[in-house]
Write a protein that holds these residues in place. Structure first.
Motif, mmCIF file in Angstrom:
data_model
loop_
_atom_site.group_PDB
_atom_site.id
_atom_site.type_symbol
_atom_site.label_atom_id
_atom_site.label_comp_id
_atom_site.label_asym_id
_atom_site.label_seq_id
_atom_site.Cartn_x
_atom_site.Cartn_y
_atom_site.Cartn_z
ATOM 1 N N LYS A 1 56.190 -69.891 12.559
ATOM 2 C CA LYS A 1 57.232 -69.008 12.052
ATOM 3 C C LYS A 1 56.707 -67.628 11.677
ATOM 4 O O LYS A 1 57.298 -66.610 12.044
ATOM 5 C CB LYS A 1 57.891 -69.672 10.839
ATOM 6 C CG LYS A 1 58.956 -68.856 10.168
ATOM 7 C CD LYS A 1 59.513 -69.621 8.984
ATOM 8 C CE LYS A 1 60.506 -68.821 8.214
ATOM 9 N NZ LYS A 1 61.079 -69.596 7.103
ATOM 10 N N THR B 1 67.073 -69.991 15.996
ATOM 11 C CA THR B 1 65.835 -69.565 15.342
ATOM 12 C C THR B 1 65.833 -68.063 15.115
ATOM 13 O O THR B 1 65.497 -67.585 14.024
ATOM 14 C CB THR B 1 64.615 -69.973 16.195
ATOM 15 O OG1 THR B 1 64.618 -71.397 16.339
ATOM 16 C CG2 THR B 1 63.322 -69.529 15.555
ATOM 17 N N SER C 1 68.413 -66.129 14.899
ATOM 18 C CA SER C 1 69.434 -65.835 13.896
ATOM 19 C C SER C 1 68.867 -66.011 12.488
ATOM 20 O O SER C 1 69.080 -65.177 11.603
ATOM 21 C CB SER C 1 70.641 -66.751 14.108
ATOM 22 O OG SER C 1 71.653 -66.442 13.183
ATOM 23 N N ARG C 2 68.115 -67.095 12.274
ATOM 24 C CA ARG C 2 67.467 -67.317 10.974
ATOM 25 C C ARG C 2 66.440 -66.239 10.690
ATOM 26 O O ARG C 2 66.344 -65.724 9.572
ATOM 27 C CB ARG C 2 66.797 -68.692 10.937
ATOM 28 C CG ARG C 2 67.699 -69.794 10.461
ATOM 29 C CD ARG C 2 66.924 -71.068 10.167
ATOM 30 N NE ARG C 2 66.098 -71.530 11.284
ATOM 31 C CZ ARG C 2 66.542 -72.274 12.283
ATOM 32 N NH1 ARG C 2 67.798 -72.663 12.315
ATOM 33 N NH2 ARG C 2 65.731 -72.638 13.252
ATOM 34 N N ASP C 3 65.652 -65.876 11.698
ATOM 35 C CA ASP C 3 64.637 -64.825 11.515
ATOM 36 C C ASP C 3 65.289 -63.505 11.126
ATOM 37 O O ASP C 3 64.799 -62.804 10.234
ATOM 38 C CB ASP C 3 63.814 -64.632 12.792
ATOM 39 C CG ASP C 3 62.865 -65.785 13.068
ATOM 40 O OD1 ASP C 3 62.606 -66.585 12.142
ATOM 41 O OD2 ASP C 3 62.386 -65.886 14.210
ATOM 42 N N ARG D 1 68.059 -63.050 9.563
ATOM 43 C CA ARG D 1 68.513 -63.164 8.171
ATOM 44 C C ARG D 1 67.324 -63.105 7.198
ATOM 45 O O ARG D 1 67.347 -62.369 6.221
ATOM 46 C CB ARG D 1 69.299 -64.465 7.991
ATOM 47 C CG ARG D 1 69.939 -64.628 6.622
ATOM 48 C CD ARG D 1 70.820 -65.870 6.516
ATOM 49 N NE ARG D 1 70.115 -67.108 6.843
ATOM 50 C CZ ARG D 1 70.266 -67.806 7.978
ATOM 51 N NH1 ARG D 1 71.122 -67.394 8.894
ATOM 52 N NH2 ARG D 1 69.586 -68.901 8.198
ATOM 53 N N GLU D 2 66.272 -63.871 7.456
ATOM 54 C CA GLU D 2 65.123 -63.929 6.553
ATOM 55 C C GLU D 2 64.355 -62.611 6.487
ATOM 56 O O GLU D 2 63.823 -62.252 5.433
ATOM 57 C CB GLU D 2 64.182 -65.059 6.962
ATOM 58 C CG GLU D 2 64.747 -66.432 6.691
ATOM 59 C CD GLU D 2 63.862 -67.554 7.185
ATOM 60 O OE1 GLU D 2 62.695 -67.308 7.553
ATOM 61 O OE2 GLU D 2 64.348 -68.711 7.204
#
Length: 150
Positions: A3, A40, A42-44, A46-47
């Motif tokens: 990640k 994945t 999309s999460r990145d 956001r994070e």
């Protein structure tokens, strides 16, 4: 690829080229031989606090949220406490040991702040070399962050 390495690559791509959609980001990652799914990415997004903004030419593109310098320094301190294992000063350089796979992300955070005491960083899997212009600057950096490793 883990990640933190993927997110470092995402941040680098967004800083280096105009990316306006997640599909474009997926294609840029694919061109860099990095495989990721839409979920994945999309999460990145956001994070990493990536948002869309107009660039100097009026084009909409992804941009990393930088916040003010104080929040960047707080975030760096928190990251060092979370993944940093130790710091050793060698003349005008500091060597930071991190948990595996965290060197690149932590180095990117250091670079992002633009400390006048830091000329640049070199990052590996679990080690960062922070290069300062002189020993005084390196000592300042070491003293500022050595208590974060406890």
């Amino acid at each position: 690829m883990n990640k933190s390495e993927r997110q470092a690559a995402v941040a680098r791509i967004i800083n280096q080229q105009p990316i306006a959609t997640q599909d474009e980001l997926l294609e840029a990652l694919k061109a860099a031989n990095i495989t990721a799914t839409q979920a994945t990415i999309s999460r990145d997004v956001r994070e990493l606090k990536i948002f869309k903004a107009q660039d100097a030419n009026g084009n909409v593109r992804y941009t990393l949220f930088r916040g003010d310098e104080a929040s960047q320094i707080e975030r760096l301190g928190a990251s060092i406490r979370e993944v940093g294992l130790g710091i050793t000063r060698v003349q005008f350089m500091n060597v930071i040991k991190t948990l595996p796979s965290n060197g690149n992300l932590l180095a990117a955070q250091i670079d992002e702040i633009h400390f006048k005491q830091v000329v640049g960083t070199l990052a590996g899997h679990d080690t960062i070399v922070v290069i300062s212009p002189d020993e005084v600057a390196a000592k300042w950096f070491q003293q500022r962050y050595e208590n974060s490793f406890e």
